[in-house]
Design a protein around this motif. Structure first.
Motif, PDB file in Angstrom:
ATOM      1  N   SER A 263      20.240  11.258  42.756  1.00 16.78           N
ATOM      2  CA  SER A 263      21.010  10.457  41.810  1.00 16.78           C
ATOM      3  C   SER A 263      20.099   9.500  41.079  1.00 16.78           C
ATOM      4  CB  SER A 263      22.077   9.650  42.551  1.00 16.78           C
ATOM      5  OG  SER A 263      22.999  10.497  43.160  1.00 16.78           O
ATOM      6  N   GLY A 264      20.545   9.092  39.899  1.00 20.29           N
ATOM      7  CA  GLY A 264      19.761   8.132  39.146  1.00 20.29           C
ATOM      8  C   GLY A 264      20.405   7.754  37.835  1.00 20.29           C
ATOM      9  N   VAL A 265      19.599   7.101  37.010  1.00 21.80           N
ATOM     10  CA  VAL A 265      20.038   6.603  35.714  1.00 21.80           C
ATOM     11  C   VAL A 265      19.174   7.251  34.637  1.00 21.80           C
ATOM     12  CG1 VAL A 265      20.304   4.539  34.297  1.00 21.80           C
ATOM     13  CG2 VAL A 265      20.750   4.423  36.740  1.00 21.80           C
ATOM     14  N   ILE A 266      19.806   7.773  33.603  1.00 19.09           N
ATOM     15  CA  ILE A 266      19.082   8.438  32.521  1.00 19.09           C
ATOM     16  C   ILE A 266      18.255   7.413  31.748  1.00 19.09           C
ATOM     17  CG2 ILE A 266      19.296   9.732  30.354  1.00 19.09           C
ATOM     18  CD1 ILE A 266      21.893  10.926  31.488  1.00 19.09           C
ATOM     19  N   ILE A 267      16.986   7.736  31.567  1.00 19.81           N
ATOM     20  CA  ILE A 267      16.094   6.926  30.743  1.00 19.81           C
ATOM     21  C   ILE A 267      16.050   7.509  29.335  1.00 19.81           C
ATOM     22  CG2 ILE A 267      13.700   6.206  30.390  1.00 19.81           C
ATOM     23  CD1 ILE A 267      13.403   6.253  33.460  1.00 19.81           C
ATOM     24  N   GLU A 268      16.019   8.857  29.265  1.00 16.93           N
ATOM     25  CA  GLU A 268      15.942   9.538  27.976  1.00 16.93           C
ATOM     26  C   GLU A 268      16.432  10.965  28.146  1.00 16.93           C
ATOM     27  OE1 GLU A 268      12.548  10.256  24.576  1.00 16.93           O
ATOM     28  OE2 GLU A 268      11.933  10.465  26.653  1.00 16.93           O
ATOM     29  N   ALA A 269      17.046  11.502  27.116  1.00 14.09           N
ATOM     30  CA  ALA A 269      17.457  12.907  27.089  1.00 14.09           C
ATOM     31  C   ALA A 269      17.075  13.474  25.732  1.00 14.09           C
ATOM     32  CB  ALA A 269      18.960  13.044  27.325  1.00 14.09           C
ATOM     33  N   ILE A 270      16.404  14.619  25.751  1.00 17.43           N
ATOM     34  CA  ILE A 270      16.032  15.283  24.500  1.00 17.43           C
ATOM     35  C   ILE A 270      16.360  16.762  24.611  1.00 17.43           C
ATOM     36  CG2 ILE A 270      14.228  13.652  23.803  1.00 17.43           C
ATOM     37  CD1 ILE A 270      12.147  15.591  24.905  1.00 17.43           C
ATOM     38  N   ASN A 271      16.726  17.350  23.479  1.00 15.16           N
ATOM     39  CA  ASN A 271      16.980  18.785  23.441  1.00 15.16           C
ATOM     40  C   ASN A 271      15.700  19.487  23.030  1.00 15.16           C
ATOM     41  OD1 ASN A 271      19.785  19.021  24.179  1.00 15.16           O
ATOM     42  ND2 ASN A 271      20.218  17.903  22.315  1.00 15.16           N
ATOM     43  N   THR A 272      15.317  20.497  23.822  1.00 16.43           N
ATOM     44  CA  THR A 272      14.103  21.258  23.584  1.00 16.43           C
ATOM     45  C   THR A 272      14.465  22.738  23.515  1.00 16.43           C
ATOM     46  OG1 THR A 272      13.574  21.647  25.920  1.00 16.43           O
ATOM     47  CG2 THR A 272      12.824  19.547  24.964  1.00 16.43           C
ATOM     48  N   HIS A 273      13.468  23.563  23.272  1.00 13.77           N
ATOM     49  CA  HIS A 273      13.721  25.015  23.257  1.00 13.77           C
ATOM     50  C   HIS A 273      14.069  25.522  24.659  1.00 13.77           C
ATOM     51  CE1 HIS A 273       9.464  24.753  24.353  1.00 13.77           C
ATOM     52  NE2 HIS A 273       9.632  25.922  24.937  1.00 13.77           N
ATOM     53  N   GLU A 274      13.747  24.768  25.719  1.00 10.53           N
ATOM     54  CA  GLU A 274      14.080  25.150  27.093  1.00 10.53           C
ATOM     55  C   GLU A 274      15.507  24.769  27.462  1.00 10.53           C
ATOM     56  OE1 GLU A 274      10.407  24.506  29.925  1.00 10.53           O
ATOM     57  OE2 GLU A 274      10.723  22.737  28.646  1.00 10.53           O
TER      58      GLU A 274
END
Length: 169
Positions: free
Chosen positions: A56-67
């Protein structure tokens, strides 16, 4: 005790039990390694490659990539349901890769998550002026915790400069 009381008590206890249920499916909880800690995975992700863990944790950053969607998450200790606790301790950061597109405005900085996934090893990425080795976890199941709403109600018992804050889910 009449029948209505019995039905009420039964429904009450069913709702109480449902409110305390873990958010990750039983199937994945049974597959997950309970004998290893996130600290162990963080220190040597290659050793635990292929193992399923719940973290568990807290999101620092989310990005959409080709993966897919790649989230950087700050690990936090969790309660019995898997919810990250609001504490000032962490065992480190990790990357969680979800193969599907997730909207980064929903999975944004500060949101709490619980993830069950497969350890894929490590991935080195810049963090400020250093290279940071993140454990990489391929997401099998993800739970996004509801945001906490803060309501500010004026208090008539105190001077107006004081406020009471109520926290609600």
């Amino acid at each position: 005790m009449n029948i209505y009381c019995k039905i009420f008590l039964l429904l009450f206890f069913l709702l109480l039990a449902a409110g305390c249920a873990p958010v990750i499916s039983e199937q994945l909880r049974l597959q997950a390694r309970q004998d290893i800690t996130f600290r162990e995975v963080f220190n040597d992700p290659e050793e635990y490659k292929g193992e399923i863990i719940i973290v568990s944790g807290v999101i620092i950053e989310a990005i959409n990539t080709h993966e897919g969607t790649l989230m950087t998450i700050l690990q936090r200790p969790s309660d019995s349901r898997g919810m990250p606790q609001d504490v000032d301790t962490s065992e480190g950061r990790f990357l969680a890769l979800h193969t599907h597109y997730l909207d980064v405005e929903v999975y944004k900085k500060g949101r709490k998550v619980t993830i069950a996934g497969n350890v894929q090893g490590k991935r080195s990425q810049p963090l400020g002026e250093i290279q940071y080795d993140y454990p990489l976890i391929h997401v099998e199941e993800l739970y996004l915790w509801p945001e906490i709403q803060r309501y500010d109600y004026p208090s008539y018992h105190y001077p107006h400069r004081w406020r009471r804050y109520y926290w609600c889910y």
